[in-house]
Design a protein around this motif. Structure first.
Motif, short mmCIF file in Angstrom:
data_model
loop_
_atom_site.label_atom_id
_atom_site.label_comp_id
_atom_site.label_asym_id
_atom_site.label_seq_id
_atom_site.Cartn_x
_atom_site.Cartn_y
_atom_site.Cartn_z
N LEU A 1 3.61 10.23 9.06
CA LEU A 1 2.45 9.82 8.28
C LEU A 1 2.83 9.54 6.83
O LEU A 1 3.43 10.38 6.16
N ASN A 2 2.54 8.33 6.37
CA ASN A 2 2.76 7.96 4.97
C ASN A 2 1.42 7.72 4.30
O ASN A 2 0.62 6.93 4.80
N LEU A 3 1.19 8.40 3.20
CA LEU A 3 -0.07 8.22 2.49
C LEU A 3 0.23 7.90 1.03
O LEU A 3 1.03 8.59 0.40
N GLY B 1 -2.24 3.84 3.79
CA GLY B 1 -1.16 4.51 4.48
C GLY B 1 -0.83 3.87 5.80
O GLY B 1 -1.44 2.87 6.20
N ASN B 2 0.16 4.44 6.42
CA ASN B 2 0.48 4.04 7.78
C ASN B 2 0.93 5.25 8.56
O ASN B 2 1.36 6.26 7.97
N SER B 3 0.80 5.18 9.85
CA SER B 3 1.13 6.33 10.67
C SER B 3 1.72 5.85 11.99
O SER B 3 1.29 4.83 12.54
N GLU C 1 9.44 1.99 -6.73
CA GLU C 1 8.69 1.04 -7.52
C GLU C 1 7.95 0.13 -6.56
O GLU C 1 8.54 -0.46 -5.66
N GLU C 2 6.63 0.09 -6.69
CA GLU C 2 5.84 -0.79 -5.83
C GLU C 2 4.77 -1.45 -6.68
O GLU C 2 4.22 -0.82 -7.57
N GLU C 3 4.49 -2.68 -6.39
CA GLU C 3 3.48 -3.45 -7.12
C GLU C 3 3.68 -3.34 -8.63
O GLU C 3 2.72 -3.22 -9.39
C1 LIG Z 1 4.54 2.62 5.66
O1 LIG Z 1 4.28 3.12 4.36
C2 LIG Z 1 5.43 3.44 3.61
C3 LIG Z 1 4.98 4.03 2.34
O2 LIG Z 1 4.06 3.21 1.67
C4 LIG Z 1 6.25 2.17 3.36
O3 LIG Z 1 7.43 2.50 2.65
C5 LIG Z 1 6.61 1.58 4.70
O4 LIG Z 1 7.26 0.37 4.50
C6 LIG Z 1 5.37 1.34 5.54
N1 LIG Z 1 5.75 0.92 6.85
C7 LIG Z 1 5.35 -0.25 7.34
C8 LIG Z 1 5.90 -0.62 8.63
O5 LIG Z 1 4.56 -0.95 6.75
#
Ligand SMILES: *[C@@H]1O[C@H](CO)[C@@H](O)[C@H](O)[C@H]1NC(C)=O
Ligand SMILES: *[C@@H]1O[C@H](CO)[C@@H](O)[C@H](O)[C@H]1NC(C)=O
Ligand SMILES: *[C@@H]1O[C@H](CO)[C@@H](O)[C@H](O)[C@H]1NC(C)=O
Ligand SMILES: *[C@@H]1O[C@H](CO)[C@@H](O)[C@H](O)[C@H]1NC(C)=O
Ligand SMILES: *[C@@H]1O[C@H](CO)[C@@H](O)[C@H](O)[C@H]1NC(C)=O
Ligand SMILES: [Zn+2]
Length: 946
Positions: A75-77, A97-99, A251-253
């Motif tokens: 889980l990424n939030l 996020g993505n999971s 660093e993002e966006e």
């Molecule tokens: C899921 O989220 C993480 C953190 O934001 C990001 O680094 C990763 O690329 C994302 N995975 C996908 C497949 O989008």
């Protein structure tokens, strides 16, 4: 979760003496439970007609189908919230996020069902793990009512045990609703000593809000392991269930962020997940080479408010580890004090969260009952680390396995670390007596329900009530006394060992107990867990006849229930004996016969969850024993006799004069337990009669009874010193409250004197006495006193100090001041919105404010009913509290009229609370009619003798 909102014990005690009806709040809890079910049962959406002839459709119940078994989540939030807002930055409540959830398929299916709520899902990808084949997704749907997230596949998954991965990408918003992930704020002195705002993210997943954070199999038996990464702003800290593995800048966006990755969690239920992002500080220490931290606002930590919690956490853990023969299962423990929290606290595995008042303790400002509360709540949440987290109930219908245990075990934990508190005895007052009152209403429910009765989120939430917590704990305590604590814990160790990292139900527990006792524990215990209510044991000591029937306050035809009742008893020879009553009776047992002028006393130390009624002769002999030498009757039973007698009188088993007679010996009693039982029960008499001619003789009687107790504590009171014993401190509060409110002028003079000292600059009133002394001084005082207290209220920086003053301000007898105070509740700059309702309730509890408050809520109904965004809890509660005293035909008429007016406006949910109030008023009218003369005669008689 630790139950509900906490009212400071001293405050509660002070209010109870003045008025608080023994029944009031409890009824509302039950009705709310039913109301929520009635109101929120979601309508299942019509199943979509499949475009291809694929067998699909929503599951027939609100439970996930059993064809997929989750194993792990990645889980990424990313939380956008700023903890400080520099210059003109706008706060950002977005999270995204993505999971990836990995699951096994054990039954053929075309659809994947999991949970999601209030999320916007952008991408859904399903992959066969071994072949990396992408299983096409036909479409996916979020069903708002059922919270199901339905993914219809292009290809059927075979139930051959193959593994799949489901990737979802989603967005959501932090809402100010204290559930799921939510924002919270506090202030802190920043540059130039200016108060600056600080923000934080907190979480509360129990019961069913993990689905608001990410799509997941959100049921307690769907345990999995979690790898969590939180991406958050620089200069902030993220904490989660497992230990921080690594922190790196990303660093993002075009912005800098920190990515905090946490170690893999143990296998656990989704409702135990937790995340917080903040700028807190901590106190920390090691326990068994594991780091333990208490986190709070930096100012609170700097002031040492986390020190007490820190000092007891390791000790409680050690006690549990020894008792359960299992180490605390994680390698760290974080405990966080939050400025906003809906429950008292939450046991998230490795990251427990608390209201500030449940974790932080301010030496010399907070009273010892605040300290007791902190210890109890910590011990409760820590007990959950085993009961609930390690061994989890299969489904919410057996929530009591988690909450009942945590409640019961917390008393043992606190008793171990604070042995002078006698906290085990307090269990009867704090847990058993209140729930017995609730459990004697027809609206009660069994401890353990069937799975199908508990499906919707509100049905689940409705179970977090005193039946689950208090009765659950009481029934376990009864079993422990029956088996013996050694054997009981032997059984518990088996249960924990056998079901650790798994799920269990009630039957599994009884099986483990049976293995250690070789007794049919299940048949004994199911009579308590599966049946509603509890029995009253009727004993005729002339014949030895004993019988049981359900104890109901409103007696009708006996519903025919039967319990297996563990009985302990002694006679005037003081020999303690045991028995197990299996028959409904009546049966004749010589053991319960009493000869000569001896007596029989049943349910020693109130280990049993039942009431006992005797023939009148035995009652009189027990009362006589109390009056001649009460100390030969065990302390807890002195309170029990009072509590049983008053409740039996209410249910018309015995004459009300018999119940009142149990209070006669109090003139010689100095212990808290019997006094508190009497105060709680007499409270109803005060409410019913404080506007009638009964009140004079009644006050005279109570004054007569309490003056010796007042004198007993006088040295402490006059010197403003604090009795060492916790129960003595509580009883000192009783003494002062009762003496002052029943016209003992010495008491009022004392309160006024101490209050005036404060006005002149020195406040030496001990913390535990503040509520009652402020209240009584203001009650006896004038406008000037009121304004002084109001000024102090406005200046107070501590919430507890403010609460005490806000309560005390309601005690004045000056009508126009009460009226002005009521008006203040309409102004959030004077009384915070969250405090408005309780302030009105305080005023209504004051006999001088009763009618004003009733007029006020009717006149301001629109405003009041919107105070909590139309939340029914407090609005139902206010009607309940304000009408507590109603006992005349005129008041009944007014209530009915008010209901009719509201009905026309379509204010649905409150009509339930009004119906309840009407029913109670009718019962009160009847009770007053029936007993008034008898009670009046009794009080007159008692006061003439002396
Ligand atoms: C899921 O989220 C993480 C953190 O934001 C990001 O680094 C990763 O690329 C994302 N995975 C996908 C497949 O989008
Ligand atoms: C979780 O993290 C551990 C350690 O980094 C790794 O071995 C495991 O494969 C991860 N699990 C998942 C589901 O990503
Ligand atoms: C806030 O504004 C002041 C004055 O305009 C500026 O000096 C300061 O750098 C700003 N702070 C931030 C964090 O942008
Ligand atoms: C107890 O038994 C005696 C003897 O049979 C009887 O007279 C009395 O009424 C009984 N008392 C109660 C309370 O049932
Ligand atoms: C209770 O006892 C009193 C006198 O002791 C008597 O006047 C009254 O009628 C009795 N009440 C009932 C309901 O029996
Ligand atoms: Zn709990």
């Amino acid at each position: 979760m630790a139950k509900g909102v906490y009212i400071s014990k001293t405050l509660a005690i002070a209010t109870v003496v003045l008025t608080l009806s023994a029944l009031g709040g409890i009824i509302v809890m039950v009705t709310l439970y039913q109301m929520q079910i009635a109101r929120n049962r979601p309508v299942r959406p019509p199943s979509p007609v499949p475009t291809t002839p694929i067998p699909t459709g929503l599951p027939p119940t609100l439970r996930l189908p059993e064809n997929l078994i989750p194993e792990s989540y990645e889980l990424n939030l990313k939380l956008h919230l700023y903890t400080r807002l520099p210059n003109a930055t706008e706060q950002d409540y977005l999270f995204e996020g993505n999971s990836t959830v990995r699951f096994k398929c054990v039954k053929d299916t075309w659809t994947i069902f999991l949970h999601a709520l209030d999320l916007s899902v952008e991408t859904v990808i399903v992959t066969q793990e071994n072949t990396r084949e992408n299983i096409g997704v036909e479409r996916y749907t979020l069903h708002n009512d059922s919270n199901f997230f339905e993914i219809l596949l292009k290809k059927q998954l075979k139930g051959n045990g193959d593994y799949y991965e489901l990737f979802t990408k989603f967005k959501g918003e932090l809402l100010d609703d204290l559930t799921g992930l939510y924002p919270s704020q506090y202030t802190e002195k920043g540059h130039d000593d200016k108060e600056e705002k600080r923000f934080l993210v907190a979480s509360q997943m129990q019961a069913t809000d993990a689905r608001k954070v990410f799509p997941c199999f959100d049921e307690p038996a769907m345990k999995a392991v979690f790898n969590i990464t939180i991406i958050h702003r620089p200069n902030t800290r993220a904490i989660s269930n497992a230990k921080l593995d690594n922190e790196r800048y990303v660093e993002e966006e075009g912005n800098k962020w920190i990515a905090s990755t946490f170690a893999t969690t143990p296998i656990m239920s989704t409702y135990l997940l937790a995340v917080t992002v903040n700028e807190f500080m901590n106190e920390h220490d090691e326990h068994d080479k594991k780091e333990i931290s208490i986190w709070a606002r930096p100012e609170a930590v700097a002031a040492g408010h986390a020190t007490y919690a820190m000092s007891i956490t390791g000790k409680i853990l050690s006690f549990y580890e020894k008792k359960f023969n299992l180490k605390y299962p994680l390698n760290k423990l974080d405990q966080v004090a939050l400025p906003d929290f809906s429950a008292g606290a939450m046991e998230n595995w490795g990251l427990t969260m608390y209201r500030e008042s449940a974790l932080l303790y301010k030496e010399s400002v907070s009273s010892s009952s605040d300290k007791e509360w902190v210890a109890i709540v910590i011990a409760h949440e820590l007990a959950h680390q085993w009961f609930g987290n390690l061994v989890t109930m299969k489904w919410w219908n057996n929530l009591w396995l988690s909450e009942g245990f945590a409640t019961y075990i917390s008393y043992l934990g606190v008793d171990d670390i604070e042995p002078t508190w006698n906290i085990r005895d307090m269990f009867v007052l704090k847990e058993i007596q209140p729930v017995m009152e609730l459990d004697s209403l027809n609206a009660s429910h069994p401890l353990s329900l069937s799975e199908s009765e508990i499906e919707t989120a509100s049905e689940i939430l409705g179970l977090f009530d005193s039946i689950t917590y208090n009765k659950g704990a009481a029934v376990l305590r009864m079993l422990s006394a029956y088996m013996g604590e050694e054997k009981f814990f032997e059984g518990l160790r088996k249960y924990l060992e056998r079901y650790k990292y798994k799920n269990a139900d009630t039957k599994d527990l009884w099986t483990c107990m049976k293995e250690v006792t070789h007794e049919e524990i299940e048949s004994i215990m199911t009579s308590w867990t599966e049946q509603v209510g509890y029995p009253v044991i009727n004993i005729n000591t002339t014949t030895g006849e004993i019988a049981q029937e359900q104890f109901l306050l409103k007696r009708g035809k006996d519903p025919g229930l039967e319990w297996q009742v563990p009985i302990t008893y002694m006679k005037s020879d003081f020999v303690q004996k045991k028995d197990l009553l299996k028959d409904k009776g009546p049966v004749r047992k010589p053991a319960y016969e009493v000869t000569d002028d001896g007596w029989l006393l049943v349910n020693l130390n109130c280990n049993g969850y039942y009431r006992v009624n005797y023939d009148e002769q035995n009652w009189n002999r027990l009362i006589n024993q109390l009056e001649t030498n009460h100390e030969v009757i065990p302390l807890i039973n002195r309170g029990q006799l009072i509590d049983d007698a008053f409740n039996l009188a209410r249910a018309k088993y015995i004459n009300v004069t018999l119940a009142l007679s149990t209070t006669k010996y109090l003139i010689n009693e100095t212990e808290y337990f019997p006094w508190e039982s009497a105060v709680n029960n007499l409270d109803y008499f005060i409410l019913m009669f404080d506007r009638s001619e009964v009140y004079g003789p009644m006050q005279k009687y109570l004054r007569m009874q309490v003056v010796p107790l007042y004198n007993y504590f006088q040295e402490y009171t006059d010197n403003a010193t604090v009795p060492r014993n916790l129960t003595d401190q509580y009883n000192q509060i009783n003494a002062i409250s009762l003496a002052c409110s029943n016209g003992f002028t010495e008491c009022t003079d004392m309160a006024t004197k101490l209050f005036n000292e404060w006005k002149n600059g020195t406040n030496r009133i001990p913390a535990h006495l503040k509520p009652t002394i402020y209240c009584n001084a203001i009650a006896a005082g004038n406008e000037d006193d009121w304004d002084f207290a109001w000024k102090k209220y406005e200046e107070a920086t501590l919430a507890t100090e403010q609460d005490v003053l806000r309560y005390a301000l309601s005690c004045t007898k000056i009508i126009w001041l009460l009226n002005r105070y009521l008006e203040y509740t309409l102004d959030p700059n004077k009384i915070k919105k969250m405090d408005a309702v309780s302030t009105i309730n305080y005023i209504a509890r004051n006999v001088a404010g009763q009618a004003l408050a009733w007029d006020f809520i009717r006149a301001q109904w629109t405003y009041i009913s919107h105070l909590y965004g139309g939340g029914i809890i407090s609005v139902g509660g206010i009607i309940d509290d304000v009408t507590e005293r109603f006992s005349t035909d005129f008041e009944l008429q007014q209530l009915k009229q008010f209901r009719n007016e509201l009905d026309e406006d379509g204010l649905g949910p409150t009509t339930r609370a009004l119906d309840q109030a009407i029913e109670r008023t009718e019962a009160n009218i009847k009770w007053v009619k029936e007993t008034k003369q008898t009670v009046l005669n009794w009080f007159i008689e008692q006061t003439q003798i002396h």
